[in-house]
Write a protein that holds these residues in place. Structure first.
Motif, PDB file in Angstrom:
ATOM      1  N   LEU A  27     -14.689 -14.655  -0.402  1.00 18.94           N
ATOM      2  CA  LEU A  27     -13.337 -14.086   0.355  1.00 18.94           C
ATOM      3  C   LEU A  27     -13.704 -13.332   1.551  1.00 18.94           C
ATOM      4  N   LEU A  94      -7.307 -12.218  -3.055  1.00 13.64           N
ATOM      5  CA  LEU A  94      -6.888 -10.618  -2.927  1.00 13.64           C
ATOM      6  C   LEU A  94      -8.358 -10.122  -3.043  1.00 13.64           C
ATOM      7  N   VAL A  96     -10.386  -6.191  -2.096  1.00 14.75           N
ATOM      8  CA  VAL A  96     -10.623  -4.645  -2.036  1.00 14.75           C
ATOM      9  C   VAL A  96     -12.105  -4.618  -1.365  1.00 14.75           C
ATOM     10  N   GLY A 102     -12.148   0.344  -7.380  1.00 14.70           N
ATOM     11  CA  GLY A 102     -11.946   1.248  -8.659  1.00 14.70           C
ATOM     12  C   GLY A 102     -11.173   2.431  -8.287  1.00 14.70           C
ATOM     13  N   GLY A 104      -7.731   2.103  -7.484  1.00 11.87           N
ATOM     14  CA  GLY A 104      -6.474   1.850  -7.543  1.00 11.87           C
ATOM     15  C   GLY A 104      -5.929   0.979  -6.509  1.00 11.87           C
ATOM     16  N   GLY A 106      -6.765  -2.175  -5.640  1.00 20.93           N
ATOM     17  CA  GLY A 106      -6.340  -3.684  -6.111  1.00 20.93           C
ATOM     18  C   GLY A 106      -5.078  -3.586  -6.621  1.00 20.93           C
ATOM     19  N   GLY A 107      -4.582  -2.837  -7.609  1.00 19.90           N
ATOM     20  CA  GLY A 107      -3.687  -2.754  -8.416  1.00 19.90           C
ATOM     21  C   GLY A 107      -2.325  -2.563  -7.538  1.00 19.90           C
ATOM     22  N   LYS A 132     -10.560 -15.997  -8.756  1.00 16.73           N
ATOM     23  CA  LYS A 132     -11.925 -16.684  -8.602  1.00 16.73           C
ATOM     24  C   LYS A 132     -12.753 -16.797  -9.700  1.00 16.73           C
ATOM     25  N   VAL A 135     -13.700 -12.633 -14.589  1.00 19.08           N
ATOM     26  CA  VAL A 135     -13.533 -11.261 -14.269  1.00 19.08           C
ATOM     27  C   VAL A 135     -12.279 -10.878 -13.602  1.00 19.08           C
ATOM     28  N   TYR A 140      -5.966  -9.636 -13.771  1.00 17.50           N
ATOM     29  CA  TYR A 140      -4.518 -10.171 -13.665  1.00 17.50           C
ATOM     30  C   TYR A 140      -3.872  -9.927 -14.911  1.00 17.50           C
ATOM     31  N   HIS A 142      -4.850  -7.913 -17.304  1.00 19.46           N
ATOM     32  CA  HIS A 142      -4.465  -6.352 -17.470  1.00 19.46           C
ATOM     33  C   HIS A 142      -3.309  -6.146 -16.813  1.00 19.46           C
TER      34      HIS A 142
END
Ligand SMILES: CC(C)(COP(=O)(O)OP(=O)(O)OC[C@H]1O[C@@H](n2cnc3c(N)ncnc32)[C@H](O)[C@@H]1OP(=O)(O)O)[C@@H](O)C(=O)NCCC(=O)NCCS
Length: 166
Positions: A27, A94, A96, A102, A104, A106-107, A132, A135, A140, A142
């Motif tokens: 990435l 995507l 980070v 951790g 927020g 990524g969300g 990828k 994990v 996603y 979630h």
């Protein structure tokens, strides 16, 4: 986007792509070496989250994609017209940066991508994501995404569903 600490905008020449480290070498390499060409050729759009001092804290890419109607769960497919494919938006990548994980972001980037897909003037049925690994797929899931039965690392969320959550 929901996090007030970051500002999201389209990737431009002013952004430093070389020093971005997410912990995933593919990435990071894509971001430093490939994304500019993909944007120029119009095969991907790239959006970056910036800190106050203009550092890139995360990025994601969007492009158009078609979903085979036969790949969708039958209960969903039967509510759609019987075209062979339905239009969708694909978030191919995507990431980070390590120091911002951790918190927020990524969300928030996922929500930003969903918002753009929902607001686009060109219709799309769903946001499709390529995870990828398992994990990433769990991240996603979630957030309400469902995996395609034939390819568990590709997941989708109907934009009509996303709109009710944004
Ligand atoms: C996956 C990634 C984008 C998550 O970004 P992040 O900023 O660390 O995640 P956030 O802090 O925004 O987490 C948001 C929510 O997702 C949850 N979450 C994060 N990673 C998760 C995982 N792997 N599985 C399940 N849930 C996860 C968090 O617990 C949080 O839940 P909450 O909102 O209910 O509290 C980031 O870890 C990353 O860049 N990983 C490397 C690249 C990668 O895997 N990209 C994914 C697609 S290829």
């Amino acid at each position: 986007m929901s996090s007030p600490l970051f500002h999201v905008e389209m990737l431009g020449p002013q952004h430093d792509r070389a020093t971005f480290r997410s912990g995933s070498a593919p990435l990071d390499r894509y971001f430093s070496e490939q994304v500019k060409q993909d944007v120029r050729r119009r095969v991907a759009a790239c959006f970056v989250a910036l800190t106050d001092d203009q550092r890139v804290a995360g990025y994601y890419t969007l492009a158009a994609v078609a979903i085979l109607l036969s790949e969708l769960p039958p209960a969903l497919a039967k509510k759609l017209p019987r075209y062979p494919t339905v239009p969708a938006v694909r978030m191919g990548r995507l990431a980070v940066a390590k120091e911002f994980k951790g918190k927020g972001l990524g969300g928030a980037l996922l929500a930003d991508a969903l918002q753009r897909a929902c607001n686009a003037e060109i219709a799309a049925f769903a946001l499709v994501v390529d995870a990828k690994d398992k994990v990433a797929a769990a991240f996603y899931a979630h957030h309400g995404f469902s995996a395609f039965a034939a390819s568990p690392l590709t997941l989708f969320l109907p934009l009509a569903t996303a709109r009710t959550q944004l």
